[in-house]
Motif scaffolding. Structure first.
Motif, short mmCIF file in Angstrom:
data_model
loop_
_atom_site.label_atom_id
_atom_site.label_comp_id
_atom_site.label_asym_id
_atom_site.label_seq_id
_atom_site.Cartn_x
_atom_site.Cartn_y
_atom_site.Cartn_z
N SER A 34 29.91 32.78 50.92
CA SER A 34 30.35 34.11 50.53
C SER A 34 29.37 34.84 49.63
O SER A 34 29.33 36.06 49.63
CB SER A 34 31.70 34.02 49.82
OG SER A 34 31.54 33.40 48.56
N GLY A 35 28.62 34.09 48.83
CA GLY A 35 27.74 34.73 47.86
C GLY A 35 28.52 35.38 46.73
O GLY A 35 27.97 36.11 45.92
N ALA A 36 29.84 35.15 46.64
CA ALA A 36 30.67 35.78 45.63
C ALA A 36 30.35 35.24 44.24
O ALA A 36 29.94 34.09 44.09
CB ALA A 36 32.14 35.53 45.95
N ASP A 37 30.53 36.09 43.25
CA ASP A 37 30.31 35.73 41.86
C ASP A 37 31.66 35.56 41.20
O ASP A 37 32.37 36.55 40.96
CB ASP A 37 29.48 36.80 41.17
CG ASP A 37 29.23 36.52 39.69
OD1 ASP A 37 29.57 35.41 39.22
OD2 ASP A 37 28.71 37.41 39.02
N ALA A 38 32.06 34.34 40.90
CA ALA A 38 33.35 34.08 40.28
C ALA A 38 33.49 34.78 38.94
O ALA A 38 34.58 35.19 38.55
CB ALA A 38 33.57 32.58 40.11
N ASN A 39 32.41 34.94 38.20
CA ASN A 39 32.48 35.60 36.90
C ASN A 39 32.82 37.08 37.01
O ASN A 39 33.29 37.68 36.06
CB ASN A 39 31.16 35.44 36.15
CG ASN A 39 30.91 34.00 35.75
OD1 ASN A 39 31.81 33.31 35.31
ND2 ASN A 39 29.69 33.56 35.93
N ALA A 40 32.61 37.68 38.17
CA ALA A 40 32.91 39.10 38.34
C ALA A 40 34.40 39.36 38.16
O ALA A 40 34.79 40.45 37.73
CB ALA A 40 32.44 39.58 39.72
#
Length: 98
Positions: free
Chosen positions: A86-92
Motif C-alpha cells: 500500500s505504501g501507506a503511512d500509519a503515522n498519518a
C-alpha cells in the motif's frame, strides 16, 4: 511531550516489525483467511477489524494508548497490514487529531 513519546515508541515498534509485514506474519498462521473472509478484503474492512479483536481483544481491553482510541478508530487506522503493497503511512492517522 506525550505525542513525542508516543511517536518514539511507535517508531521503535515499527523498526522491530519491519522484517515482515503484519500480513506476512498472519498469513503464516492460517493464510489470507486468517484475516479476510474467503481470502479477500471486505469493502469496509469491518470483517478484518472483527478478526483482530477476536484474537487480540478489543481496544478497550488493551493498554492505555489503545483504550484511549476505543470507539474512534479501528486497528487498520494505525496498523497497516500490507505495508509493502500500500505504501501507506500509519503515522498519518495520528495527524488528523493530534
Amino acid at each position: 511531550m506525550f505525542k513525542k513519546l508516543l511517536v518514539a515508541v511507535f517508531g521503535i515498534g515499527m523498526a522491530f516489525g519491519a522484517a515482515a509485514s503484519i500480513a506476512d506474519n498472519h498469513a503464516d498462521m492460517g493464510g489470507c483467511e486468517s484475516c479476510h473472509a474467503d481470502g479477500m478484503p471486505s469493502a469496509d474492512l469491518a470483517h478484518e477489524a472483527e478478526q483482530c479483536a477476536a484474537c487480540h481483544g478489543g481496544l478497550a481491553d488493551m493498554d492505555a494508548v489503545h483504550a484511549a482510541h476505543d470507539g474512534m478508530m479501528t486497528c487498520n487506522d494505525c496498523h497497516v497490514s500490507h505495508e509493502h503493497e500500500s505504501g501507506a503511512d500509519a503515522n498519518a492517522s495520528c495527524d488528523t487529531c493530534h
